[in-house]
Each structure stands twice: as C-alpha cells, then as structure tokens.
Write an enzyme that holds these catalytic residues in place. Structure first.
Site: not given
Length: 278
Positions: A135, A149, A153
């Site tokens: 991650s 993003y 994650k």
C-alpha cells in the site's frame, strides 16, 4: 529461514525488483511478473535458479489465474505473495475524470484483488502463507492532490484488513506495507497526472504535484533497507497487520491518529448519543 517461494507482481523496477533481489539473495525462489516479454530474460538472470519471470498483467483475470496456476504447478507451493504492481496519480478530485479513477482502481485495487483471490486456494490447501499488500502511507491518510491514488489504496487497506481476519484461522498472514517517500521510480515513470488543471487548485493540488515531481530521486527512503525489513516481517512469528516504512510514514500515521482522537474527543458528547433511549 530460507526456502520460501515468493510470488511478486511488478518486478521490472522499484520495490518489486529490490525485494525480489533480496529474497533471491536470501536463498529463496522468486517468481516475478512483468508486462513486457523483453523483461523476462533480464529478470531470470538476476539469480539463475532462484529468479523466474512470468508475463502477466494484473488487470487480466484469465492471465492472472493461469500464471498463478503455472507457478504453483512448477514449484509445488506458494509461500509469500507480494502485491506490488501499481502506479500513482496526481490531480485534484475535481480535475480527475471518472476514467482516471477507474484506471487507477483497476490496477491498484482490482488487480490486487484478482491476484489475491487467485492465490488464496493454494495457500488454504497448504494451511500457510503470507500476503504482503504494498500500500502506501497514502492508504492511511489522504493528501490534497492525491485523492485518486488515496482512494485506491484506502480500498486496498479496507479489503486487506477484513481479509486478515478471515484467513488468520486458516494459517495465512496478511501485512499491509505503507511506505513513505522512497527512491524508486514511483515519482518518475510510475506516476500519471490529470489532464485538466484548474487554477482554483494551484495552492493545494498543484503544490503537492510539484513537490512530488520535484524530489524524484531525492526521497529519504532506501528501498534495499525496506526490503530487508519486509524479509524480517515475513520470517516473524507474529507479523504486524500494518507496517509503515520510513520516518515520514510514521509521522504521518501518528498525525492522523491524533487528528482522529481529537475529533472523537470534541464531538463524542453529541455524536455518541444517537441511539434509541432504552
């Protein structure tokens, strides 16, 4: 403890490559996936007899399933899965298109999910295994200009936290690795940006973007040291669910926890009293 069989996605560079090299140096067998045929022989030569490249795209479900099956049939076991393949994306939430969001999620979340689901039946039959989800500290706390993003994650971490609880009784461990800035190609060739740039976000998203691109190659983190820590985690009897890497990551996690604690303290007197009166 040498003798493990690793399956690492995205070994053409960055964390995947360095981790593969360290595991092979440790005497383990490493299956590494790449997306270009020209990268196959180069990876095989890293440590002949220990590194084995497979052509695979994590966004292709049939290809993922076939590759995992072929790897298991060749080695007879799969001890460590490292879901490393992924890419970054810069831009304010409003600037990013739905297509941008879907493309990032397709690789960073659904790709990881497909590989994880493909390998779990083999680990379940073994009664052992360790899944390393690469991650980011961006999967624990969000940053202006990184929302796309962050979303991918955060989704990965939510799924993985539940997965860890589900597979623990089956002898399978899960660790979510949360690196801060490291000297990989993440801020170079592995990052994309929104085509639209709105002046309203010059003081927020644009500042973050310029900072990220500006320190490419100068990040504080040493990928080799990080890989060595991950090897120790894989060997640990009780590995952590979450593993921040680097000073920046630890500071960011602590700041987020303090912020959440402060919100709880400030609003509990109102928000906690929302149940029906007994």
């Amino acid at each position: 403890m040498a003798g493990k069989v690793w399956f690492i996605t995205g070994v053409s560079g960055g964390f995947g490559r360095v981790l593969a090299e360290e595991a092979a140096r440790n005497g383990d067998k490493v299956i590494g996936t790449v997306r270009q045929a020209g990268q196959l022989m180069e990876f095989n030569r890293i440590s002949e007899g220990n590194t084995f490249a497979y052509l695979m795209d994590v966004t292709n479900p049939e290809g993922v399933k076939a590759t995992v099956e072929a790897a298991f049939n060749h080695f007879g076991r799969l001890d460590v899965l490292v879901n490393n393949a992924g890419f970054g994306f810069l831009g304010a939430v409003e600037e990013a298109s739905i297509k941008d969001f879907r493309e990032v999620m397709e690789t960073n979340f659904f790709g990881v999910l497909q590989v994880t689901q493909a390998i779990l039946p083999y680990m379940r039959r073994q009664g052992s295994g360790h899944i390393i989800q690469m991650s980011s500290v961006a999967g624990f706390r969000s940053t202006q200009g990184f929302g796309v993003y962050n979303a991918s994650k955060f989704a990965l971490e939510g799924m993985s936290e539940a997965l860890a609880q589900e597979v623990a009784p089956l002898g399978i461990k899960v660790t979510i690795v949360e690196p801060g800035p490291f000297r990989t190609n993440f801020a170079g060739t592995s990052i994309k940006s929104a085509q639209l740039e709105m002046p309203e976000y010059d003081a927020t998203a644009r500042v973050f973007k310029n900072n990220i691109l500006g320190y490419a190659g100068q990040q504080e983190g040493d990928p080799q040291k990080a890989a060595q820590v991950i090897l120790q985690v894989v060997d640990a009897e009780n590995p952590p669910l979450r593993l921040p890497l680097g000073n920046t990551a630890f500071s960011a996690v602590r700041n987020k926890l303090q912020q959440v604690a402060q919100d709880l303290e400030n609003w509990e007197h109102l928000a906690a009293k929302t149940s029906f009166d007994s």
